[in-house]
Design a protein around this motif. Sequence first.
Motif, PDB file in Angstrom:
ATOM      1  N   ILE B  23      32.750  34.946  78.673  1.00 40.85           N
ATOM      2  CA  ILE B  23      32.095  34.781  79.972  1.00 40.85           C
ATOM      3  C   ILE B  23      31.789  33.313  80.285  1.00 40.85           C
ATOM      4  O   ILE B  23      31.220  33.018  81.329  1.00 40.85           O
ATOM      5  CB  ILE B  23      30.803  35.617  80.066  1.00 40.85           C
ATOM      6  N   GLY B  24      32.149  32.422  79.385  1.00 38.03           N
ATOM      7  CA  GLY B  24      31.935  31.001  79.660  1.00 38.03           C
ATOM      8  C   GLY B  24      30.535  30.506  79.346  1.00 38.03           C
ATOM      9  O   GLY B  24      30.103  29.485  79.849  1.00 38.03           O
ATOM     10  N   LEU B  25      29.844  31.237  78.511  1.00 38.94           N
ATOM     11  CA  LEU B  25      28.494  30.826  78.129  1.00 38.94           C
ATOM     12  C   LEU B  25      28.545  29.749  77.049  1.00 38.94           C
ATOM     13  O   LEU B  25      27.597  28.989  76.871  1.00 38.94           O
ATOM     14  CB  LEU B  25      27.717  32.050  77.634  1.00 38.94           C
ATOM     15  N   ILE B  26      29.640  29.686  76.343  1.00 41.48           N
ATOM     16  CA  ILE B  26      29.920  28.529  75.489  1.00 41.48           C
ATOM     17  C   ILE B  26      31.340  28.068  75.831  1.00 41.48           C
ATOM     18  O   ILE B  26      32.173  28.887  76.250  1.00 41.48           O
ATOM     19  CB  ILE B  26      29.799  28.845  73.974  1.00 41.48           C
ATOM     20  N   PRO B  27      31.598  26.775  75.720  1.00 39.91           N
ATOM     21  CA  PRO B  27      32.950  26.299  76.009  1.00 39.91           C
ATOM     22  C   PRO B  27      33.933  26.970  75.066  1.00 39.91           C
ATOM     23  O   PRO B  27      33.566  27.388  73.969  1.00 39.91           O
ATOM     24  CB  PRO B  27      32.854  24.796  75.719  1.00 39.91           C
ATOM     25  N   SER B  28      35.192  27.056  75.483  1.00 42.60           N
ATOM     26  CA  SER B  28      36.118  27.857  74.678  1.00 42.60           C
ATOM     27  C   SER B  28      36.466  27.148  73.376  1.00 42.60           C
ATOM     28  O   SER B  28      36.561  25.931  73.298  1.00 42.60           O
ATOM     29  CB  SER B  28      37.356  28.234  75.468  1.00 42.60           C
ATOM     30  N   VAL B  29      36.617  27.978  72.355  1.00 36.97           N
ATOM     31  CA  VAL B  29      36.752  27.513  70.976  1.00 36.97           C
ATOM     32  C   VAL B  29      38.234  27.422  70.633  1.00 36.97           C
ATOM     33  O   VAL B  29      39.019  28.284  71.034  1.00 36.97           O
ATOM     34  CB  VAL B  29      36.043  28.521  70.040  1.00 36.97           C
TER      35      VAL B  29
END
Lengths: 128, 128
Positions: B23-29
């Motif tokens: 959901i974009g709550l953390i930048p993508s890993v």
Amino acid sequence: MNIAEVSKKFNLSQDTLRYYERIGLIPSVNRNKSGIRDYTEEDCKWIEFIKCMRSAGLPIEVLIEYVSLFGQGDETIEARKELLIEQREQLIKRVEDMKKTLERLNYKIARYEQAVVEKEKTLKRPEN
Amino acid sequence: MNIAEVSKKFNLSQDTLRYYERIGLIPSVNRNKSGIRDYTEEDCKWIEFIKCMRSAGLPIEVLIEYVSLFGQGDETIEARKELLIEQREQLIKRVEDMKKTLERLNYKIARYEQAVVEKEKTLKRPEN
DNA sequence: GTTTGACTTAGAGTTAACTCCAGGTGTTAT
DNA sequence: ATAACACCTGGAGTTAACTCTAAGTCAAAC
């Protein structure tokens, strides 16, 4: 007092008031001869208490238990006390956590303020 | 670091970590050649920050916005600052509300303690 | 005397924030 | 080389706490 008045007074929707009563979050309210709720001062106190506790994050389930214990009379005084003490502990913890987060936000915002100043400097430099 | 380690480290389920990323709550890993997440220190800092903010009640939606602004670079510094200030204000209000509720709980518990004492008195009286 | 408007109930729908599941892939141990 | 295992994705399911809807009742206004 009818539901419209209570709804306005406590800024809770009529649906929410009926819902709270239905699930036992407030003791059941008397009806007049035509089945319409007639809230007493007592009822209002309950609503205000529940609203306050809910706004601090006490779960509905726990508050239902409290209301239920209350309805069972004086034998449940000790149990009610324990319940409130438990909730108080959790509330204290939440408040402490939130204060820490607040500190962190303060720090982060302060750094952003610094960053904004830096940016303005570099933006202005070409004009000078 | 793989997802199992990060999950353990922050006490967040793997599902939650994947959900936060989705959901974009953390930048993508980043993924390794076989598609498996490989968390950097940076990623961990984000997770820790988000976990902290979430635990203080900041809504996911707002934090997604923050992460999104962050991803857009320095032009969004001012906007990010404003967002944090707004959230800080709300947090202060919540903390104050909770403190008031805490006072109320303290008072209520004190009265219950009194009630318990009274009850013990009346219970003991017949024995004397 | 019928329409309007506020109320009633039972039950379905919504939202936020996860949490679980099915079906698939890649690495490791036997 | 096949079984076990940790991971992947997309999508469905869950929970708490409301919020809305439909169908009905009753008092008051026209």
